[in-house]
Design a protein around this motif. Sequence first.
Motif, PDB file in Angstrom:
ATOM      1  N   UNK A 157     -30.362  53.352  95.658  1.00 13.39           N
ATOM      2  CA  UNK A 157     -30.841  51.984  95.530  1.00 13.39           C
ATOM      3  C   UNK A 157     -32.079  51.897  94.656  1.00 13.39           C
ATOM      4  N   UNK A 158     -32.442  50.659  94.329  1.00 13.83           N
ATOM      5  CA  UNK A 158     -33.660  50.421  93.545  1.00 13.83           C
ATOM      6  C   UNK A 158     -34.895  50.375  94.431  1.00 13.83           C
ATOM      7  N   UNK A 159     -34.728  50.048  95.712  1.00 10.10           N
ATOM      8  CA  UNK A 159     -35.841  49.972  96.647  1.00 10.10           C
ATOM      9  C   UNK A 159     -35.308  50.057  98.066  1.00 10.10           C
ATOM     10  N   UNK A 160     -36.227  50.136  99.038  1.00  6.96           N
ATOM     11  CA  UNK A 160     -35.811  50.265 100.437  1.00  6.96           C
ATOM     12  C   UNK A 160     -36.740  49.474 101.345  1.00  6.96           C
ATOM     13  N   UNK A 161     -36.159  48.916 102.384  1.00 11.27           N
ATOM     14  CA  UNK A 161     -36.908  48.231 103.442  1.00 11.27           C
ATOM     15  C   UNK A 161     -36.588  48.897 104.769  1.00 11.27           C
ATOM     16  N   UNK A 162     -37.579  48.927 105.663  1.00  5.10           N
ATOM     17  CA  UNK A 162     -37.406  49.552 106.971  1.00  5.10           C
ATOM     18  C   UNK A 162     -37.773  48.542 108.057  1.00  5.10           C
ATOM     19  N   UNK A 163     -37.076  48.635 109.178  1.00  6.73           N
ATOM     20  CA  UNK A 163     -37.297  47.668 110.257  1.00  6.73           C
ATOM     21  C   UNK A 163     -38.673  47.818 110.894  1.00  6.73           C
ATOM     22  N   UNK A 164     -39.310  48.957 110.712  1.00  2.45           N
ATOM     23  CA  UNK A 164     -40.639  49.159 111.293  1.00  2.45           C
ATOM     24  C   UNK A 164     -41.304  50.391 110.724  1.00  2.45           C
ATOM     25  N   UNK A 165     -42.492  50.689 111.263  1.00  7.74           N
ATOM     26  CA  UNK A 165     -43.267  51.800 110.724  1.00  7.74           C
ATOM     27  C   UNK A 165     -42.688  53.165 111.081  1.00  7.74           C
ATOM     28  N   UNK A 166     -41.926  53.268 112.163  1.00 10.46           N
ATOM     29  CA  UNK A 166     -41.408  54.572 112.580  1.00 10.46           C
ATOM     30  C   UNK A 166     -40.370  55.109 111.597  1.00 10.46           C
ATOM     31  N   UNK A 167     -39.306  54.354 111.256  1.00  5.62           N
ATOM     32  CA  UNK A 167     -38.376  54.885 110.242  1.00  5.62           C
ATOM     33  C   UNK A 167     -39.022  55.047 108.871  1.00  5.62           C
ATOM     34  N   UNK A 168     -40.006  54.198 108.573  1.00  7.04           N
ATOM     35  CA  UNK A 168     -40.716  54.308 107.294  1.00  7.04           C
ATOM     36  C   UNK A 168     -41.471  55.637 107.224  1.00  7.04           C
ATOM     37  N   UNK A 169     -42.233  55.968 108.264  1.00  5.63           N
ATOM     38  CA  UNK A 169     -42.992  57.215 108.269  1.00  5.63           C
ATOM     39  C   UNK A 169     -42.072  58.429 108.350  1.00  5.63           C
ATOM     40  N   UNK A 170     -40.963  58.283 109.051  1.00 11.28           N
ATOM     41  CA  UNK A 170     -39.994  59.377 109.120  1.00 11.28           C
ATOM     42  C   UNK A 170     -39.497  59.707 107.717  1.00 11.28           C
ATOM     43  N   UNK A 171     -39.226  58.672 106.939  1.00  9.25           N
ATOM     44  CA  UNK A 171     -38.742  58.868 105.571  1.00  9.25           C
ATOM     45  C   UNK A 171     -39.828  59.474 104.688  1.00  9.25           C
ATOM     46  N   UNK A 184     -42.650  37.528 103.281  1.00 10.08           N
ATOM     47  CA  UNK A 184     -43.823  38.087 102.603  1.00 10.08           C
ATOM     48  C   UNK A 184     -43.585  39.534 102.179  1.00 10.08           C
ATOM     49  N   UNK A 185     -42.959  40.315 103.070  1.00 12.15           N
ATOM     50  CA  UNK A 185     -42.665  41.710 102.755  1.00 12.15           C
ATOM     51  C   UNK A 185     -41.643  41.807 101.634  1.00 12.15           C
ATOM     52  N   UNK A 186     -40.604  40.965 101.711  1.00 11.83           N
ATOM     53  CA  UNK A 186     -39.578  40.975 100.669  1.00 11.83           C
ATOM     54  C   UNK A 186     -40.174  40.595  99.314  1.00 11.83           C
ATOM     55  N   UNK A 187     -41.036  39.585  99.300  1.00  8.96           N
ATOM     56  CA  UNK A 187     -41.681  39.177  98.041  1.00  8.96           C
ATOM     57  C   UNK A 187     -42.489  40.325  97.453  1.00  8.96           C
ATOM     58  N   UNK A 188     -43.180  41.053  98.314  1.00  5.25           N
ATOM     59  CA  UNK A 188     -43.987  42.184  97.852  1.00  5.25           C
ATOM     60  C   UNK A 188     -43.101  43.274  97.243  1.00  5.25           C
ATOM     61  N   UNK A 189     -41.961  43.557  97.903  1.00  3.90           N
ATOM     62  CA  UNK A 189     -41.052  44.574  97.378  1.00  3.90           C
ATOM     63  C   UNK A 189     -40.464  44.141  96.038  1.00  3.90           C
ATOM     64  N   UNK A 209     -39.760  52.104  95.263  1.00  2.11           N
ATOM     65  CA  UNK A 209     -40.586  51.262  96.136  1.00  2.11           C
ATOM     66  C   UNK A 209     -40.002  51.188  97.549  1.00  2.11           C
ATOM     67  N   UNK A 210     -40.855  51.372  98.544  1.00  3.56           N
ATOM     68  CA  UNK A 210     -40.425  51.303  99.945  1.00  3.56           C
ATOM     69  C   UNK A 210     -41.476  50.551 100.758  1.00  3.56           C
ATOM     70  N   UNK A 211     -41.038  49.632 101.599  1.00  2.00           N
ATOM     71  CA  UNK A 211     -41.926  48.884 102.483  1.00  2.00           C
ATOM     72  C   UNK A 211     -41.272  48.750 103.849  1.00  2.00           C
ATOM     73  N   UNK A 212     -42.067  48.381 104.843  1.00  2.00           N
ATOM     74  CA  UNK A 212     -41.527  48.161 106.190  1.00  2.00           C
ATOM     75  C   UNK A 212     -41.994  46.799 106.701  1.00  2.00           C
ATOM     76  N   UNK A 213     -41.221  46.247 107.614  1.00  3.03           N
ATOM     77  CA  UNK A 213     -41.571  44.968 108.225  1.00  3.03           C
ATOM     78  C   UNK A 213     -42.591  45.188 109.329  1.00  3.03           C
TER      79      UNK A 213
END
Length: 432
Positions: A51-65, A192-197, A75-79
């Motif tokens: 993919x071109x970017x990734x979103x995560x449902x929270x900080x735990x899967x984000x930090x795991x990645x 807001x998170x989606x706009x940032x990504x 680019x990767x962000x979490x909600x």
Amino acid sequence: MYKINVFTAKLSLSWVQQLEKIKPSFCEFHYHSYTDYEHLYTLIEQHLTAGDGALFSGQIPYFFTQTNFPNMGIPMLYFDISERDFYRALTELFYENKIAMNRIAIDFCYEENDYLGIHEWSMGRQPYLFSQTMNEYASNDIIDKVGNWHIQLHRDNKVDLSFTRIAEMRERLAHQNIPFIAFHPSLHAMQLTLDQLVNQLHLRQLEQNKVVVVHILIPIDKSNIDELEYRQIALYKAILDFKQLYDSTFIVHREASYIAIITTYKQFLMTTNDYTRCQLVDFLDEKLLFPVKIGWGIGNSLIESQNFAKKAATLCSSKETQGYIIENAKEIGPLLYGALLQFDNEKQQCLKKLSAAHDIPLLQLQKIEAVMEKLATTIVNGELLSTHLGITVRSANRILKQLHEKNLAVELPSLTSTTRGRPKKYYQLNLY
């Protein structure tokens, strides 16, 4: 069209799919729900780089990645919960119930989100917080840690209510008959998170389309026209073969003593393996019977990139095919045949300190470091160093003598030799 992969705990999939309500026309979402860390690892391994970017449902899967797949380059962000979401829930809670704030346990307030503003409350009325920093969430046993923390606070009668952002926590707390409120980001916070990504994706696309110039010099005596013409033709053919083999987006321009290539930053990253190893150096070293100098230039305009590329080519050795990169006046290299350029932050910081302390040019130390990496040894002599740095033996010996005088190299006992002449001096380099 941007392809965005969305990774979420299966229990959070329903609210995460609200993204469809705010999806821009130029984005497509691909949802991947996991049941445990092993499942998440497999999903990330299969889909993240597609993919071109990734979103995560929270900080735990984000930090795991971040922990298991560092330096992915997308680019990767979490909600996360916004202050607006948080205080709306608190207002409703305090309106309907008489609960003191210092009798609440919260597992999603930390320094990185400014504690959602609760640090401004008067002392003695602050809630219990699981951690002061998000770094705590990088551990593989975070679910158990947070669960035990909530349960212990209730057993010790320190809190009456728990706030949680972790989907897996609901079942655990309910099983213990612990009162809790499960939070998840509102559609406004998700927007807001989606706009940032999307902004990051736009910037990345602009960056990848930036013009990069390659300047390839043919080291030869220009008075030998026949040899120059042969090498120029051979080099031009080899570059066209490279372009076809790797399906590279190259525009090739041929001159008498050099060849210029215009390409994109995205193609540059692919060809240099993110600045570490140049496929073009490897290919030309194998295909050509003579060395060439490859300079990559990355600037803010075509002219600036051209100037950087020409300068980068002059940094290369005349004795073997090498590549150098100059990006916004920063020199990176050399890129050598079969060698991977390591960007070890600790080593680079050490070289910078040595450069400042001993008044030795940083680039010189970086070149010597690259030679040591390539040869897989710290023992060199003047001839060996001159060959790989593209300098005279006298200059190489002068560098080694200087390093010895500054206690950065140790002169080894002279080796006996059956050949005539002065015995060669060997030094063991000790830059670290």
